[in-house]
Design an enzyme around this catalytic site. Sequence first.
Site, PDB file in Angstrom:
ATOM      1  CE  LYS A 251       4.148   7.115  -0.324  1.00 53.01           C
ATOM      2  NZ  LYS A 251       4.296   5.553  -0.483  1.00 53.01           N
TER       3      LYS A 251
ATOM      4  NE  ARG B  70       4.224   2.699  -8.039  1.00 45.28           N
ATOM      5  CZ  ARG B  70       4.583   4.131  -8.489  1.00 45.28           C
ATOM      6  NH1 ARG B  70       3.643   4.593  -9.266  1.00 45.28           N
ATOM      7  NH2 ARG B  70       5.383   4.807  -7.896  1.00 45.28           N
TER       8      ARG B  70
ATOM      9  CG  HIS C 117       9.344   7.156  -7.244  1.00 41.08           C
ATOM     10  ND1 HIS C 117      10.169   6.107  -7.822  1.00 41.08           N
ATOM     11  CD2 HIS C 117       8.445   6.644  -6.680  1.00 41.08           C
ATOM     12  CE1 HIS C 117       9.617   5.059  -7.592  1.00 41.08           C
ATOM     13  NE2 HIS C 117       8.427   5.374  -6.765  1.00 41.08           N
TER      14      HIS C 117
END
Length: 188
Positions: A63, A127, A150
């Site tokens: 992602k 997470r 991230h």
Amino acid sequence: LTDPDEIGRLLVALDEYTGTPQGRGLAQLHPLIFIRPSEIRLMKWSEIDFDAKLWRREPQATKKKGVNAVPFSRQAWHIIEGLHLVTGRSDYVFCNLGNGKPYSNGAESKVLKSVGYHDKMVPHGWRHTASTLLHDQNYDSIWVEKQLGHADKNKVRGTYNHADYLEQRRQMLQEWADYLDKLKANVK
């Protein structure tokens, strides 16, 4: 979950799960590497670097600008080796051997329900657990966030810094796996 005693009990319950090896392996591996549930279940054998004990993820599988290489602790590698005996001839590590497809989105949730934790933990929760406890243990936030996949919130640093922190994350994940083992040992 962030309570160490409760985490230990859940980890012991996952070790005692008697369903498929793929379901148990998925549920056991997730707390060790805490990658997004939708990404971990699509792990392919072709992405596993057996020499480096590393998951070299295909860029389109991550992602945004997620982490493309995930190191395995000794404990995580043990799970991968065990699964290789079961699903190694298929494309996916967490493969439904009946149809050759990866395990579904709900597979890990079913394991959690089976061991009595569906009301206390969801797969994505690992997470939160890892991020909270690793930050509490003073691990470098950049390493933790990189492992979580991230993007750096500091736009300037994020634009220029493409470091993977692979060796730092490898050490962090090994120490994290050892910590989780201690939590399990405290239950037994």
